[in-house]
Design a protein around this motif. Sequence first.
Motif, mmCIF file in Angstrom:
data_model
loop_
_atom_site.group_PDB
_atom_site.id
_atom_site.type_symbol
_atom_site.label_atom_id
_atom_site.label_comp_id
_atom_site.label_asym_id
_atom_site.label_seq_id
_atom_site.Cartn_x
_atom_site.Cartn_y
_atom_site.Cartn_z
ATOM 1 N N ARG A 1 0.930 -1.060 0.046
ATOM 2 C CA ARG A 1 0.118 -0.046 -0.011
ATOM 3 C C ARG A 1 0.851 1.292 0.132
ATOM 4 N NH1 ARG A 1 -3.289 1.161 5.284
ATOM 5 N NH2 ARG A 1 -3.382 3.254 5.020
ATOM 6 N N LEU A 2 1.732 1.387 0.746
ATOM 7 C CA LEU A 2 2.616 2.590 0.990
ATOM 8 C C LEU A 2 3.499 2.661 -0.285
ATOM 9 C CD1 LEU A 2 3.888 1.756 4.650
ATOM 10 C CD2 LEU A 2 2.359 3.832 3.738
ATOM 11 N N TRP B 1 5.724 13.501 -2.004
ATOM 12 C CA TRP B 1 6.565 12.253 -2.519
ATOM 13 C C TRP B 1 5.982 10.917 -2.226
ATOM 14 C CZ3 TRP B 1 9.794 14.733 -5.207
ATOM 15 C CH2 TRP B 1 10.277 15.949 -4.786
ATOM 16 N N ARG B 2 6.561 10.078 -3.017
ATOM 17 C CA ARG B 2 6.142 8.783 -2.469
ATOM 18 C C ARG B 2 6.548 8.184 -1.328
ATOM 19 N NH1 ARG B 2 4.575 4.919 -6.429
ATOM 20 N NH2 ARG B 2 5.344 6.047 -8.221
ATOM 21 N N MET B 3 5.593 7.538 -0.655
ATOM 22 C CA MET B 3 6.201 7.124 0.831
ATOM 23 C C MET B 3 7.263 5.964 0.854
ATOM 24 S SD MET B 3 2.794 7.517 2.899
ATOM 25 C CE MET B 3 3.252 7.463 4.397
ATOM 26 N N VAL B 4 7.607 5.526 -0.367
ATOM 27 C CA VAL B 4 8.801 4.594 -0.487
ATOM 28 C C VAL B 4 9.648 4.873 -1.349
ATOM 29 C CG1 VAL B 4 9.305 2.151 -0.825
ATOM 30 C CG2 VAL B 4 7.004 2.680 0.300
ATOM 31 N N GLY C 1 13.537 -0.867 -1.052
ATOM 32 C CA GLY C 1 12.548 0.188 -0.748
ATOM 33 C C GLY C 1 13.083 0.560 0.665
ATOM 34 N N ALA C 2 12.674 1.789 0.880
ATOM 35 C CA ALA C 2 13.004 2.563 2.247
ATOM 36 C C ALA C 2 11.732 3.419 2.680
ATOM 37 C CB ALA C 2 14.120 3.184 2.602
ATOM 38 N N LEU C 3 11.186 3.173 3.653
ATOM 39 C CA LEU C 3 10.162 4.270 3.913
ATOM 40 C C LEU C 3 10.742 5.837 3.885
ATOM 41 C CD1 LEU C 3 8.456 3.105 7.375
ATOM 42 C CD2 LEU C 3 7.269 3.475 5.353
ATOM 43 N N LYS D 1 -2.534 9.497 12.003
ATOM 44 C CA LYS D 1 -2.341 8.268 12.851
ATOM 45 C C LYS D 1 -1.115 7.331 12.154
ATOM 46 C CE LYS D 1 -5.366 4.496 15.177
ATOM 47 N NZ LYS D 1 -5.131 3.532 14.247
ATOM 48 N N LEU D 2 -1.565 7.143 10.822
ATOM 49 C CA LEU D 2 -0.580 6.396 10.146
ATOM 50 C C LEU D 2 0.831 6.932 10.270
ATOM 51 C CD1 LEU D 2 0.170 3.732 8.353
ATOM 52 C CD2 LEU D 2 -0.775 5.158 6.469
ATOM 53 N N LEU D 3 1.042 8.080 9.966
ATOM 54 C CA LEU D 3 2.321 8.674 9.975
ATOM 55 C C LEU D 3 2.945 8.469 11.516
ATOM 56 C CD1 LEU D 3 1.504 12.172 7.955
ATOM 57 C CD2 LEU D 3 3.300 10.101 7.243
ATOM 58 N N ALA D 4 2.200 8.629 12.544
ATOM 59 C CA ALA D 4 2.508 8.595 13.575
ATOM 60 C C ALA D 4 3.078 7.140 13.912
ATOM 61 C CB ALA D 4 1.737 9.175 14.818
#
Length: 295
Positions: free
Chosen positions: A154-155, A189-192, A201-203, A222-225
């Motif tokens: 998903r990310l 930006w893309r999250m990966v 890949g990296a977060l 919430k997801l970012l945290a």
Amino acid sequence: MEIVPLGPGFAAELRGVKLADVAADDSAYNAVRAIFEESSVIVFRGQEVTDDGQLAFSRRFGPLEITKVGSLGAGTNLVILSTIDESGKVVPADHRLALRNKANQLWHTDSTFKRVPALASVLSARVIPARGGETEYVSTRLAFQRLEPALRERLKSSFAWHDYAHSRGKIAPDLASAEERAALPPQCWRMVWRNPVNSRGALYLASHAYAIEGMEQTAAQKLLAELMDAATAPGLSYVHTWREGDVVMWDNRATMHRGRPWPAHEARLMVRTTISATEADGLESVRPPSRQAAE
Ligand SMILES: [Fe+2]
């Protein structure tokens, strides 16, 4: 060249190599570049660092950022991180330089809020306090690997918004000036970030991230945290304790870092050079689809 592992699964010290070797010699550069791609954080000790030497080393890796408005060193290729004012005195805790330094103690990745994000940062210690003032790193590549496969997928197709004013606002409401806000509009930006050399890949996260494209704000926060907490949980970091002559270089595509506090009355002076990401570093792949064709 000797490679000494430092952190939990990432970070390494390189012995037997000087910054000047990398600047002058293709084979030294290629060897260091390969370790940088693999280890994400590389440490050089016992260097005789000058501004020119740091610039020549850094230029090897790509184009250098020009320091943004509102920072010490604006308009040059150097960022001066200091809590010493023009008269040579350490500034009080409520001074802009001290507050900026506090913002630097939030987990972040350099330059995610810029139009061109950073491949790497190179930091050298010029004046160090007797204790404290460490720089702490985590691997967002390993953090990404630890996630559930469904979330990872998903990310890969999620995009986060980054804003300098957002991270500064966590410290003081007006810490980002009107001039800085105007110069630094939010970026998406893309999250990966997939490394084109090793396909890992990296977060891609930071204290500057404040929203996720197409996601309701509470759920996004919430997801970012949760992702930040998982990436920075105890036991996952490498803490660099600075010594005179140290130079540390890190991959902003695959790490987060934060400064650690030190006694406020003690001076600390660090000099950073920042290397912009290019297409060879995977820049195109992190742009949102709508902008890939346009830029
Ligand atoms: Fe930083």
